[in-house]
Design a protein around this motif. Structure first.
Motif, short mmCIF file in Angstrom:
data_model
loop_
_atom_site.label_atom_id
_atom_site.label_comp_id
_atom_site.label_asym_id
_atom_site.label_seq_id
_atom_site.Cartn_x
_atom_site.Cartn_y
_atom_site.Cartn_z
N THR A 37 0.82 -1.20 0.00
CA THR A 37 0.00 0.00 0.00
C THR A 37 0.86 1.25 0.00
N SER A 84 0.82 3.68 -3.48
CA SER A 84 -0.28 4.61 -3.24
C SER A 84 -0.27 5.77 -4.23
N TRP A 136 0.90 5.47 -7.45
CA TRP A 136 0.88 4.98 -8.82
C TRP A 136 -0.55 5.00 -9.36
N ARG A 151 -3.82 3.47 -10.40
CA ARG A 151 -4.34 2.22 -9.84
C ARG A 151 -4.50 1.12 -10.87
N TRP A 152 -4.45 1.47 -12.15
CA TRP A 152 -4.59 0.45 -13.19
C TRP A 152 -3.24 -0.11 -13.64
N THR A 202 -7.98 -3.34 -10.95
CA THR A 202 -8.20 -1.91 -10.72
C THR A 202 -9.18 -1.70 -9.58
N ALA A 210 -7.25 -2.41 -6.41
CA ALA A 210 -6.30 -1.35 -6.08
C ALA A 210 -6.99 -0.06 -5.65
N ASP A 211 -8.27 0.07 -6.00
CA ASP A 211 -8.99 1.30 -5.65
C ASP A 211 -9.02 1.52 -4.14
N ALA A 227 -6.12 3.57 -2.83
CA ALA A 227 -6.03 4.98 -3.20
C ALA A 227 -6.62 5.86 -2.11
#
Length: 412
Positions: A13, A17, A19, A21-22, A59, A62-63, A66
């Motif tokens: 994380t 954080s 980058w 997210r995709w 994605t 990873a959301d 964020a």
């Protein structure tokens, strides 16, 4: 092992954080597609569909890392594209023949999509519920305290997301390898021709776990309330019929429907697998283990919090019952005064009726934030989730007849 997973998740994380997210999902999707195309010889159409499913689900996973979540429009676009890519990939894998479709997989994706979409508005619904309780005086908190409470819920939500995402993602990834190990065919063949499966299943589990973790935090908001007396001001005869807590009962009802989706899916397929054509038997025992995890989340997110509210209301009801007992001498003396009075009977009758109404309200105060019909439904629904375990432990020729008899009795 769990601490190692969570620590690794936390380290990742911090590293990613900032980058897009995709980015990492796109790289992983490209690797999966390359393995299927180069080593498995799969057609380009399926390769692209599988690569996109990894990109879309990655994605979404990873959301949660964020600082700001993606917009609802973008999230829904990803979900729709994920559904389309999944159907296309299954169609190409089966040669567009409907008899080759993996209905276990497709129904799981459908359950996943519905659950993700329905879980998104829950934070707003919880905030509205808390505001409603504060506005009518049931929850004694000012605006500043409500803001502090919301921030505390978000912190617990983020922590739960990391833990639950790691646990569920790891469990689903492990379940795929267990299935491959107990079914005919080599692991190498499965990894080259269907490399998307373990990656997608792990990422989908992570996304589902993140949502389940959030719902556990939302359901246990009571644990975060300020520790002071009378933070909740309950009314025995509140117009909502639940001492002022019907709003929280409705929220938990909505929460239970969503958090229970994985358990319903797993329990239903455990029963259906022997009846459905296809090579699914290897999943049956695995689904039983996953069902135990799903029921655990339902207990944490719904059953325990509602039980806490019930205990709170029950203790208050006992205090009200004591107050009602102290009203009895007044009722008796007023009735005796009415008998001896030569006039003003209407006034005495009004006072007696008011005392009787108050006594009835205090002794008949509700002890659940949910009405009896919904409680019976919850009991029946949650009892049904244990049927697969009962059938696994003691399934006999007349087992389902006995279960049908018990369920029929509960309905009445």
């Amino acid at each position: 092992m769990l601490l190692g997973i969570v620590s690794g998740h936390t380290a990742i994380t911090g590293a990613v954080s900032h980058w897009p997210r995709w980015l990492i999902p796109a790289i992983v999707g490209g690797i999966v597609g390359g393995v299927e195309y180069v080593l498995g010889g799969e057609p380009p159409g399926r390769v692209l569909a599988d690569a996109w499913t990894v990109l879309a689900i990655g994605t979404l996973a990873a959301d949660s890392l964020a600082s700001a979540p993606m917009s609802a429009t973008r999230r829904r676009s990803l979900l729709v594209s994920l559904a389309g890519a999944t159907v296309l990939g299954v169609s190409l894998a089966s040669g567009f023949g409907r008899y080759g479709w993996d209905w276990l997989y497709l129904s799981g994706i459908l359950t996943f999509l519905i659950g993700v979409e329905l879980s998104e508005p829950l934070e707003g619904a919880l905030n509205d519920t808390l505001r409603s309780l504060a506005d009518d005086g049931t929850l004694r908190m000012n605006n500043r305290e409500l803001r502090v409470l919301r921030r505390a819920v978000r912190r617990h939500s983020r922590r739960n997301q990391k833990i639950a995402g790691s646990v569920v993602g790891g469990a689903l990834g492990l379940s795929w390898f267990l299935f491959v190990s107990i079914t005919p065919g080599s692991l190498g063949h499965a990894l080259t021709h269907n490399a998307v499966a373990p990656v997608f299943q792990s990422l989908a589990g992570a996304v589902a776990g993140q949502r389940l973790g959030r719902m556990v935090a939302f359901g246990n908001v009571w644990r975060l309330l300020p520790r002071r007396p009378h933070i909740l001001d309950l009314m025995p005869d509140h117009p909502d019929g639940a001492a002022g807590l019907r709003a929280i009962g409705r929220f938990h009802f909505r929460l239970s429907l969503i958090v229970g989706l994985p358990a319903v899916y797993l329990g239903a397929w455990y029963i259906l697998i022997p009846l459905v054509p296809g090579d699914y038997e290897g999943w049956r025992t695995i689904y039983l283990g996953l069902l135990a995890i799903a029921i655990g989340f339902e207990v944490l997110a719904f059953l325990l919090p509602v039980g806490t509210v019930h205990q709170l209301m029950r203790r208050q009801s006992e205090r009200w019952a004591a107050q009602a007992s102290r009203l009895v001498p007044r009722i008796r003396s007023t009735q005796a005064a009415l008998v001896e009075a030569t006039g003003g009977h209407d006034d005495f009758n009004g006072r007696i009726q008011a005392l009787l109404d108050r006594h009835r309200a205090l002794t008949e105060a509700p002890t659940w934030p949910i009405d009896p019909a919904l409680r019976r439904w919850f009991t029946l629904n949650n009892t049904a989730l244990f049927i697969p375990f009962l059938s696994y432990i003691g399934g006999s020729s007349d087992f389902w007849t006995q279960i049908a008899t018990v369920v029929g009795g509960l309905k009445h």
